[in-house]
Design an enzyme around this catalytic site. Structure first.
Site, mmCIF file in Angstrom:
data_model
loop_
_atom_site.group_PDB
_atom_site.id
_atom_site.type_symbol
_atom_site.label_atom_id
_atom_site.label_comp_id
_atom_site.label_asym_id
_atom_site.label_seq_id
_atom_site.Cartn_x
_atom_site.Cartn_y
_atom_site.Cartn_z
ATOM 1 N N THR A 188 0.878 -1.297 -0.033
ATOM 2 C CA THR A 188 0.051 0.054 -0.154
ATOM 3 C C THR A 188 0.918 1.142 -0.041
ATOM 4 O OG1 THR A 188 -1.599 1.345 1.354
ATOM 5 C CG2 THR A 188 -0.257 -0.004 2.571
ATOM 6 N N TYR A 218 -1.945 0.559 10.169
ATOM 7 C CA TYR A 218 -2.031 -0.286 8.810
ATOM 8 C C TYR A 218 -0.759 -0.277 7.893
ATOM 9 C CZ TYR A 218 -3.647 -1.119 4.164
ATOM 10 O OH TYR A 218 -3.749 -1.740 3.032
#
Length: 325
Positions: free
Chosen positions: A118, A142
């Site tokens: 990501t 995250y």
């Protein structure tokens, strides 16, 4: 005989689209999923292997049964807000699960591994098109957990010769143009499906989280990529490895950032309906602007994002009016 590929999270939004792309490319995708957030009805293009990345034995069993030539790893917890409230959960599940998977992959003699990372690993770096050489400074758990997995893969490349392709991308949107697959999270937190549900009366007004960011209109800016284009890149990444190329990191995006308000404007045009909106406070861990460059993927993989924001919203709107699961 067709080659099998183990797709963790294959019953989820992106994983299911990747399975469809793999099947179209001649592979047999084996969706490895515990169905905690995925949907069994989304597993349409190959077998389902029920299992959990926190259970090493279930991974070993799936690898022994299907004997895949490669692993494509999507399964992860991915809610930024939740990761800020409970970072331990993200380190245990994302990093611990990935470690189990990587060790099982090595033990099974599988050499090719495609990882869904990501752009959240970059943190908040405004005014910069994020590419493979940009420094990674995540600002939420995250992103930190995904960066840790990237680093872990690097260790296994050095020690065991694991061949890896890592994809970094941010906002994935849209739905399968054929209407077979779409986005369905519970709870749903992604802007475009939440916005369309608000337009369709399936929920209340959309909350815009923060209107005082240092952007042109005060709302967060993101680079959106169509899920079908993203799935195509993953197949290309697998073929890159199978062709004998070395490990590589690729960023996937259009290079075009859109603010929350600009996305709302596009939705009004596509749906011909007003978007009910209320203003809210900023969410912890949200970056102001994330735009992802993909020149390397275009040059080396021959990948090209073919669908723009309007098509993403149109496909998602079509799916939201007639979801199959």
């Amino acid at each position: 005989m067709p080659e099998h590929v183990l797709v963790t999270g294959g019953a989820g939004y992106i994983g299911a689209h990747a399975c469809k792309a793999l099947a179209a490319a001649g592979y047999v995708p084996v969706a490895f999923d515990n169905l905690s957030t995925g949907w069994e009805a989304a597993v349409r293009y190959g077998p389902l292997a029920r299992g959990d990345l926190m259970d090493r034995a279930s991974i070993d069993a799936a690898l022994a049964q299907w004997k895949p030539v490669a692993v494509m790893h999507f399964a992860a917890l991915s809610l930024v807000g939740e990761s800020m409230k409970d970072p331990g959960l993200y380190w245990r599940v994302n990093v611990g699960g990935a470690l189990n998977l990587i060790e099982a992959t090595i033990a099974a003699g599988i050499g090719d591994f495609v990882f869904s990372s990501t752009c959240a690993t970059y943190g908040d770096q405004d005014g910069v098109v994020l590419d493979e050489d940009t420094a990674q400074r995540p600002i939420n758990a995250y992103g930190a957990s995904k960066l840790a997995i990237e680093q872990m893969l690097g260790n296994f490349r050095e020690s065991h010769g694991l061949r890896t392709v890592i994809f970094r991308y941010f906002n994935v949107a849209g739905a399968d143009p054929a209407g077979e697959l779409g986005e369905h999270h519970d709870p749903e937190t992604h802007l475009i499906p939440v916005m369309l549900d608000a337009i369709g009366g399936k929920r209340g007004a959309l909350t815009v989280f923060g209107s005082d960011y240092p952007t042109a209109d005060g709302t967060c800016v993101r680079d959106y990529v169509h899920v079908t284009d993203l799935a195509d890149a993953h197949v290309r990444g697998l073929r890159w490895l199978q062709a004998g190329h070395g490990s590589r990191v690729f960023c996937l995006g259009t290079g075009q950032g859109y603010s929350v308000r600009e996305v709302l404007d596009h939705a009004r045009v596509v749906t011909n309906r007003a978007v009910p909106v209320v203003e809210g406070a900023r969410r912890a861990g949200d970056a102001a602007k994330l735009v992802c460059g993909s020149a390397r993927a275009v040059t080396e993989l021959g990948w090209q994002p073919e669908r723009g924001l309007g098509e993403m919203i149109r496909d998602a709107w079509r799916w939201s009016q007639n979801p199959l699961y």
